[in-house]
Design an enzyme around this catalytic site. Sequence first.
Site, PDB file in Angstrom:
ATOM      1  N   PRO A  79      -8.546  -7.144   5.695  1.00  0.00           N
ATOM      2  CA  PRO A  79      -9.871  -7.702   6.011  1.00  0.00           C
ATOM      3  C   PRO A  79      -9.816  -8.871   6.986  1.00  0.00           C
ATOM      4  CG  PRO A  79      -9.663  -7.305   3.655  1.00  0.00           C
ATOM      5  CD  PRO A  79      -8.296  -7.111   4.235  1.00  0.00           C
ATOM      6  N   ASP A  80      -8.711  -9.615   6.982  1.00  0.00           N
ATOM      7  CA  ASP A  80      -8.605 -10.735   7.916  1.00  0.00           C
ATOM      8  C   ASP A  80      -8.684 -10.270   9.363  1.00  0.00           C
ATOM      9  OD1 ASP A  80      -7.666 -13.589   6.755  1.00  0.00           O
ATOM     10  OD2 ASP A  80      -7.152 -11.974   5.367  1.00  0.00           O
ATOM     11  N   PHE A  81      -8.088  -9.140   9.640  1.00  0.00           N
ATOM     12  CA  PHE A  81      -8.072  -8.678  11.025  1.00  0.00           C
ATOM     13  C   PHE A  81      -9.433  -8.142  11.428  1.00  0.00           C
ATOM     14  CE2 PHE A  81      -3.914  -8.668   9.175  1.00  0.00           C
ATOM     15  CZ  PHE A  81      -3.321  -9.607   9.991  1.00  0.00           C
ATOM     16  N   SER A 137      -3.308  -8.009   4.330  1.00  0.00           N
ATOM     17  CA  SER A 137      -4.551  -8.752   4.550  1.00  0.00           C
ATOM     18  C   SER A 137      -5.452  -8.107   5.606  1.00  0.00           C
ATOM     19  CB  SER A 137      -4.208 -10.185   4.964  1.00  0.00           C
ATOM     20  OG  SER A 137      -4.964 -11.072   4.209  1.00  0.00           O
TER      21      SER A 137
END
Lengths: 412, 485
Positions: free
Chosen positions: B188-190, B186
Amino acid sequence: MRKVLPEAPSAHAPGALDGVRVLDLTHGVAGPFATRLLGDLGAEVLKVEQPQRGDFARYLGPAVAEGPVTERGLLFQYLNWNKRGITLDLRRPDARPVLRELVARSDIVVEAFAPGTMARWGLDDDVLRDWKKDGALVLTSVTNFGRTGPYAHFAADDLVLYAMSGIMQISGRADREPLKHGLRQSLYIGGLNAAYATLAAYLLVDGSDGMEHVDVSIHECLASELVLNVAYYAFLGAIQGRRPVVDDPFSGRPLRTAKGLVSMQINGPATIAGYGKLLGQEKLLDGRYATSGGRTAHADELEQVLQEALAGHEARDLFTRGSEQRLLLGVVQGAAELLDCPQLTSRDFFVEVDHPVTGRYRFPGELARLSRTPTSVRRRAPLLGEHTEQVLLAELGMPQAQWHALVEAGAI
Amino acid sequence: MSVDTGGREAKTSRLPLAGVRVIDLSYVFAIPYAGGLLADLGAEVIKIEAPDRLDQTRSAFGPFLDNDPGEEPWERTGIFQVLNRGKRSFVLDMRDPLGRDLFKRLVAKSDIVLDNYTPRVMRGWGLEYAELRKVNPGIIMVSNTGYGSTGPWANFPSQGTTLEVTMGIANCTGYAGDVPWKVGQSYPDFLACWTALLSVLAALHYRRKTGEGQWIDLGMYQVGVALIPEPILRYQCDGSDWPRVGNHHWWKAPHNVYPAQGRDSWVAISIGSEEQWRHFAGAAGLDRLISDERFDTALNRWRNRQELDRIIAGWTAGLPAEEVMHRLQAVGVAAGPVWNSRDLLTNEHLRQRQFYETVVHPQPIGARPIIGRPFKLASAELRATAAAPRFGEGNRYVLSEVLGLSEAEVERLREAGVVADRPRVVVVGAPLNLEYLQRVGAIAEVDRNYGEKLAMAEPATNEAMSDGDPAESRRAGPRSHNLNV
């Protein structure tokens, strides 16, 4: 689209960091990206480069084929807009008084030299603190592994940082070698983290006479992404591997269509029935494909069914129609698609920046939209030493004789 | 666990966000993580969950403590503890007008609101920025969405995996000749997490100077596009697409991961200069390569990189990955093993830098290491200020101490179901099928002795927390604690 003309003063809304002065001693990608992000938010950034050669990022591609060799690089422009630039050889004793003046006039100093380098040049944290007579100072160091610890002096690049971060261990296919992200993601995220950490420190000391040092480890920025992976070990001792050779095609892995690749996931309102309808493929309604376990167990057959169905569609069209029906899709996009993306265009994302050597290019712009203090691109990246004279003579009031001596000695 | 603020002020007054209150409406990874990091920086973060809609990290993502969901599965997932450290938990039904009224009263007493609903949800509740600003002109609101709040894709559903593909990085990632790949978990979450932090801290600075708050419209998609300037610029130069080259580089060679001694053991080596090439060849006992005309220039090494990779793999395969690292680092060559989570949690460098912090959680979890922050401040000691909260643990604190409601009022809200101390839904927690996951390789190994190994990874300095107010040391889990696993 926003345009930036050389030296054209452009009217713009206030920036969140208006009046904050940043002295940028960095080079490469991570450090310059950090200071550029602060510049986008309104900070006044002064970049210091080595005389003659300048920042090595000036030579990184993509680049144009003609013009002075220091001014051809487009990536350098991306990393250094909203900065003025001077040259100063930090290693030389006669550069010291100049640097002292610059530090005294700064709120934030960012450096990206190997640990110990600044100290070797007599530029310890304490020296900088003394030079900053009034007001707060933040000094940020952006390094591969941080300034302390047994690996502080280790050599690394994006690949080695990815390997040692733990991300590669879980990326790629179980029967193949571990895989890293393309390009230089570690350096950009290092810059992003350094920018916010610097602001956190600045919020702490702003308004005081205090100093704070920020020690950013790019390696730890990458390792910070493994919130799930590390919990797998810390909560049940499980060490994750890579992606199984056979898996559920609805796990988001890109699949080929007649044109382009699409990625599909089943989750909540995004059901297999919804995808069956989108693709016009009734075979997807087969009960064996109802669960992820079933789809994995019958992956070969399902892959076959999907291939047939996807051959009749184009990825972009599936993405748009499917997303409108609240299915969960992604579409593989390259530069051409991104530059032409209706969403990015609608959000005025790309910035066209002119440059006397390279001419105009479109660059990615705003990361997030701040309603009252939008980020802005106010000036293109500096030519090598473009503002040395302006800063040293006009602003620091350096006597002509000293200026000539520095020029003569090659210190600027 | 009782909520106790005793001693908190003194201890946190040296932190950057002391005195800042954050209301965190967000779920899953990106913005909850930002909220957890704001708590580390000294903010008071109140996480709001609905009685019948818990953060998915309390269930779906797991992993459950010792793979057992237990009787209260929502209190047993690892990921939730990492992302939500240091927060208070307030369980509030925002679909109820009374709940929205309480929320607005809380906004009036807060500095920052974080949300990651699709744009229509907050609007539907009449709680978009324009409305919150009426209650508190200084409020800073971060709305995180997949594609941003405007534009034709604004309401498209998205998740990390699909975004990673759409934002362009996947097209530059993957084995040569293969389809695009995603990397990590994930990603893009970071990117959204860190962009939210950057934006919100800048907005806080602006508010200190002017008193004005603002709204931050964060679309994860465009953050990703901002981190791939190379292909976007190259395309404009010559119309070419960036190739997928696995772990190879566009001009450096050797630049790859090589098999090392042991099962699924790999070491990365990257060489960027003539000097490093000569040092590498010397350290690897491959001096003969220096005069080999296939490899005598950087360009030739790059052209013949497949052949070069085979030769290097022949050397690395007989050595432990760490030894390759040490031998090459000793001569200034970039090299390092592909590490797994156990390697990292027990790594000496990270231990000395206290990257992982041991936090004492309520039983049955006890003391566990969580990821700290990727930076150190020289004078302010940042750390996770407390364990993640149990569901509804902060209800009383928020209602009585922050909002100043009477006992009777609190009781009425409870009876009306506007606030709740326990989930009003059945939370399903399924253990992992470890045997199956190991068979297909998704789990490489299950280490039954992980507790023992983590105990060795105790932070180096652990005296600091033993003095001071006992109430405070309860919120700030002592570092000296032995891991109770």
